[in-house]
Design a protein around this motif. Structure first.
Motif, PDB file in Angstrom:
ATOM      1  N   GLU A 139       0.814  -1.221   0.000  1.00  7.42           N
ATOM      2  CA  GLU A 139       0.000   0.000   0.000  1.00  7.42           C
ATOM      3  C   GLU A 139       0.846   1.270   0.000  1.00  7.42           C
ATOM      4  O   GLU A 139       0.362   2.343  -0.356  1.00  7.42           O
ATOM      5  CB  GLU A 139      -0.959   0.028   1.186  1.00  7.42           C
ATOM      6  CG  GLU A 139      -0.301   0.300   2.520  1.00  7.42           C
ATOM      7  CD  GLU A 139      -1.281   0.340   3.681  1.00  7.42           C
ATOM      8  OE1 GLU A 139      -2.490   0.300   3.449  1.00  7.42           O
ATOM      9  OE2 GLU A 139      -0.807   0.403   4.806  1.00  7.42           O
ATOM     10  N   VAL A 140       2.096   1.162   0.339  1.00  7.58           N
ATOM     11  CA  VAL A 140       2.968   2.331   0.404  1.00  7.58           C
ATOM     12  C   VAL A 140       3.440   2.765  -0.991  1.00  7.58           C
ATOM     13  O   VAL A 140       3.833   3.916  -1.184  1.00  7.58           O
ATOM     14  CB  VAL A 140       4.157   2.049   1.351  1.00  7.58           C
ATOM     15  CG1 VAL A 140       5.149   1.102   0.728  1.00  7.58           C
ATOM     16  CG2 VAL A 140       4.817   3.315   1.796  1.00  7.58           C
ATOM     17  N   ILE A 141       3.365   1.870  -1.968  1.00  6.48           N
ATOM     18  CA  ILE A 141       3.810   2.190  -3.335  1.00  6.48           C
ATOM     19  C   ILE A 141       2.993   3.360  -3.872  1.00  6.48           C
ATOM     20  O   ILE A 141       1.777   3.393  -3.763  1.00  6.48           O
ATOM     21  CB  ILE A 141       3.676   0.958  -4.251  1.00  6.48           C
ATOM     22  CG1 ILE A 141       4.619  -0.151  -3.772  1.00  6.48           C
ATOM     23  CG2 ILE A 141       3.965   1.315  -5.711  1.00  6.48           C
ATOM     24  CD1 ILE A 141       4.415  -1.480  -4.467  1.00  6.48           C
ATOM     25  N   GLY A 142       3.702   4.326  -4.447  1.00  6.43           N
ATOM     26  CA  GLY A 142       3.042   5.493  -5.024  1.00  6.43           C
ATOM     27  C   GLY A 142       2.746   6.602  -4.032  1.00  6.43           C
ATOM     28  O   GLY A 142       2.162   7.613  -4.398  1.00  6.43           O
ATOM     29  N   THR A 143       3.167   6.421  -2.782  1.00  6.26           N
ATOM     30  CA  THR A 143       2.939   7.460  -1.781  1.00  6.26           C
ATOM     31  C   THR A 143       4.190   8.315  -1.606  1.00  6.26           C
ATOM     32  O   THR A 143       5.286   7.950  -2.059  1.00  6.26           O
ATOM     33  CB  THR A 143       2.556   6.864  -0.411  1.00  6.26           C
ATOM     34  OG1 THR A 143       3.697   6.183   0.127  1.00  6.26           O
ATOM     35  CG2 THR A 143       1.369   5.907  -0.533  1.00  6.26           C
ATOM     36  N   LYS A 144       4.029   9.418  -0.925  1.00  6.15           N
ATOM     37  CA  LYS A 144       5.138  10.328  -0.625  1.00  6.15           C
ATOM     38  C   LYS A 144       6.208   9.639   0.227  1.00  6.15           C
ATOM     39  O   LYS A 144       7.379   9.993   0.175  1.00  6.15           O
ATOM     40  CB  LYS A 144       4.588  11.563   0.086  1.00  6.15           C
ATOM     41  CG  LYS A 144       5.575  12.656   0.293  1.00  6.15           C
ATOM     42  CD  LYS A 144       4.913  13.865   0.942  1.00  6.15           C
ATOM     43  CE  LYS A 144       5.955  14.932   1.209  1.00  6.15           C
ATOM     44  NZ  LYS A 144       5.397  16.081   1.895  1.00  6.15           N
ATOM     45  N   ALA A 145       5.814   8.642   0.997  1.00  2.74           N
ATOM     46  CA  ALA A 145       6.752   7.946   1.893  1.00  2.74           C
ATOM     47  C   ALA A 145       7.891   7.290   1.120  1.00  2.74           C
ATOM     48  O   ALA A 145       9.019   7.244   1.603  1.00  2.74           O
ATOM     49  CB  ALA A 145       6.014   6.907   2.724  1.00  2.74           C
ATOM     50  N   VAL A 146       7.611   6.792  -0.080  1.00  2.00           N
ATOM     51  CA  VAL A 146       8.648   6.133  -0.889  1.00  2.00           C
ATOM     52  C   VAL A 146       9.729   7.141  -1.268  1.00  2.00           C
ATOM     53  O   VAL A 146      10.925   6.880  -1.119  1.00  2.00           O
ATOM     54  CB  VAL A 146       8.024   5.465  -2.139  1.00  2.00           C
ATOM     55  CG1 VAL A 146       9.093   4.929  -3.060  1.00  2.00           C
ATOM     56  CG2 VAL A 146       7.068   4.361  -1.723  1.00  2.00           C
ATOM     57  N   GLU A 147       9.312   8.307  -1.744  1.00  3.74           N
ATOM     58  CA  GLU A 147      10.274   9.346  -2.113  1.00  3.74           C
ATOM     59  C   GLU A 147      11.036   9.846  -0.887  1.00  3.74           C
ATOM     60  O   GLU A 147      12.245  10.078  -0.947  1.00  3.74           O
ATOM     61  CB  GLU A 147       9.563  10.514  -2.790  1.00  3.74           C
ATOM     62  CG  GLU A 147      10.529  11.612  -3.202  1.00  3.74           C
ATOM     63  CD  GLU A 147       9.846  12.830  -3.804  1.00  3.74           C
ATOM     64  OE1 GLU A 147      10.582  13.771  -4.155  1.00  3.74           O
ATOM     65  OE2 GLU A 147       8.613  12.855  -3.901  1.00  3.74           O
ATOM     66  N   GLU A 148      10.349   9.986   0.237  1.00 10.77           N
ATOM     67  CA  GLU A 148      11.003  10.450   1.458  1.00 10.77           C
ATOM     68  C   GLU A 148      12.061   9.464   1.938  1.00 10.77           C
ATOM     69  O   GLU A 148      13.134   9.871   2.405  1.00 10.77           O
ATOM     70  CB  GLU A 148       9.973  10.706   2.545  1.00 10.77           C
ATOM     71  CG  GLU A 148       9.128  11.929   2.267  1.00 10.77           C
ATOM     72  CD  GLU A 148       7.989  12.116   3.262  1.00 10.77           C
ATOM     73  OE1 GLU A 148       7.722  11.198   4.074  1.00 10.77           O
ATOM     74  OE2 GLU A 148       7.359  13.182   3.227  1.00 10.77           O
ATOM     75  N   ALA A 149      11.774   8.171   1.838  1.00  8.19           N
ATOM     76  CA  ALA A 149      12.763   7.158   2.226  1.00  8.19           C
ATOM     77  C   ALA A 149      14.004   7.243   1.330  1.00  8.19           C
ATOM     78  O   ALA A 149      15.141   7.195   1.808  1.00  8.19           O
ATOM     79  CB  ALA A 149      12.140   5.764   2.179  1.00  8.19           C
ATOM     80  N   TYR A 150      13.764   7.377   0.031  1.00  8.82           N
ATOM     81  CA  TYR A 150      14.865   7.503  -0.924  1.00  8.82           C
ATOM     82  C   TYR A 150      15.720   8.735  -0.614  1.00  8.82           C
ATOM     83  O   TYR A 150      16.942   8.654  -0.547  1.00  8.82           O
ATOM     84  CB  TYR A 150      14.298   7.573  -2.346  1.00  8.82           C
ATOM     85  CG  TYR A 150      15.309   8.012  -3.376  1.00  8.82           C
ATOM     86  CD1 TYR A 150      16.289   7.142  -3.837  1.00  8.82           C
ATOM     87  CD2 TYR A 150      15.280   9.303  -3.898  1.00  8.82           C
ATOM     88  CE1 TYR A 150      17.233   7.557  -4.769  1.00  8.82           C
ATOM     89  CE2 TYR A 150      16.206   9.717  -4.831  1.00  8.82           C
ATOM     90  CZ  TYR A 150      17.178   8.852  -5.262  1.00  8.82           C
ATOM     91  OH  TYR A 150      18.095   9.254  -6.185  1.00  8.82           O
ATOM     92  N   LEU A 151      15.074   9.881  -0.419  1.00 12.39           N
ATOM     93  CA  LEU A 151      15.791  11.118  -0.148  1.00 12.39           C
ATOM     94  C   LEU A 151      16.545  11.064   1.183  1.00 12.39           C
ATOM     95  O   LEU A 151      17.645  11.636   1.305  1.00 12.39           O
ATOM     96  CB  LEU A 151      14.835  12.304  -0.175  1.00 12.39           C
ATOM     97  CG  LEU A 151      14.246  12.648  -1.559  1.00 12.39           C
ATOM     98  CD1 LEU A 151      13.187  13.724  -1.442  1.00 12.39           C
ATOM     99  CD2 LEU A 151      15.341  13.041  -2.541  1.00 12.39           C
ATOM    100  N   ALA A 152      15.984  10.388   2.176  1.00 11.10           N
ATOM    101  CA  ALA A 152      16.677  10.233   3.461  1.00 11.10           C
ATOM    102  C   ALA A 152      17.982   9.456   3.256  1.00 11.10           C
ATOM    103  O   ALA A 152      19.030   9.826   3.791  1.00 11.10           O
ATOM    104  CB  ALA A 152      15.786   9.535   4.473  1.00 11.10           C
ATOM    105  N   GLY A 153      17.902   8.371   2.493  1.00  9.53           N
ATOM    106  CA  GLY A 153      19.115   7.595   2.214  1.00  9.53           C
ATOM    107  C   GLY A 153      20.139   8.411   1.441  1.00  9.53           C
ATOM    108  O   GLY A 153      21.341   8.376   1.712  1.00  9.53           O
ATOM    109  N   LYS A 154      19.673   9.157   0.474  1.00 12.70           N
ATOM    110  CA  LYS A 154      20.557   9.984  -0.358  1.00 12.70           C
ATOM    111  C   LYS A 154      21.197  11.103   0.463  1.00 12.70           C
ATOM    112  O   LYS A 154      22.305  11.546   0.173  1.00 12.70           O
ATOM    113  CB  LYS A 154      19.766  10.570  -1.520  1.00 12.70           C
ATOM    114  CG  LYS A 154      20.628  11.099  -2.630  1.00 12.70           C
ATOM    115  CD  LYS A 154      19.918  10.969  -3.944  1.00 12.70           C
ATOM    116  CE  LYS A 154      20.763  11.428  -5.095  1.00 12.70           C
ATOM    117  NZ  LYS A 154      21.707  10.445  -5.550  1.00 12.70           N
TER     118      LYS A 154
END
Length: 144
Positions: free
Chosen positions: A125-140
């Motif tokens: 259910e998380v796919i396509g949500t803002k949380a996915v981008e936020e996780a990526y940006l946190a790692g970056k």
């Protein structure tokens, strides 16, 4: 930097895994070395509160936690991820955190991130949500 990702979800390829993987993608793109541990694959017994670790620096129990402690000692950055069960982290994550006791003070001062998943718990259910981008940006953004 060395990054240790610890996923406390008992479900493979669920929302916690998806967010961990996005964090990892960002961290690796930023040049960091990443290792992911899935607690569902580990045998970790609960803390016995015997406090032998206060005297010896290590736990008397012989399970997969010794390996996780070594990896934690060598990490510069931690990501802890867990679904929310009854308003708190998974049991797997809580047991692992309790078992950090022998090295807890040594692990201070490191960069740490936390991912908590919730909602109604539907896989993906998380796919396509803002949380996915936020996780990526946190790692970056590690170390910045």
């Amino acid at each position: 930097m060395k990054v240790l990702v610890i996923n406390g979800s008992p479900r493979a390829k669920g929302n916690s895994d998806i967010l961990c993987d996005e964090f990892i993608r960002g961290a690796e793109e930023a040049g960091h070395q990443v290792e992911k541990i899935s607690l569902r694959e580990k045998d970790i017994s609960p803390c016995r509160a015997c406090y032998a670790c206060f005297r010896t620096g290590s736990c008397v129990q012989k399970d997969d936690m010794a390996e996780i402690l070594k990896k934690a000692e060598n990490a510069d950055v931690f990501l802890l991820a867990s679904p929310t069960y009854f308003l708190t982290m998974s049991g797997q994550m809580k047991v692992m955190i309790d078992r950090l006791l022998p090295r807890w003070q040594d692990l201070g001062g490191r960069e740490a991130y936390v991912i908590v998943t919730g909602h109604d718990g539907k896989k993906g259910e998380v796919i396509g949500t803002k949380a996915v981008e936020e996780a990526y940006l946190a790692g970056k953004g590690i170390g910045k």
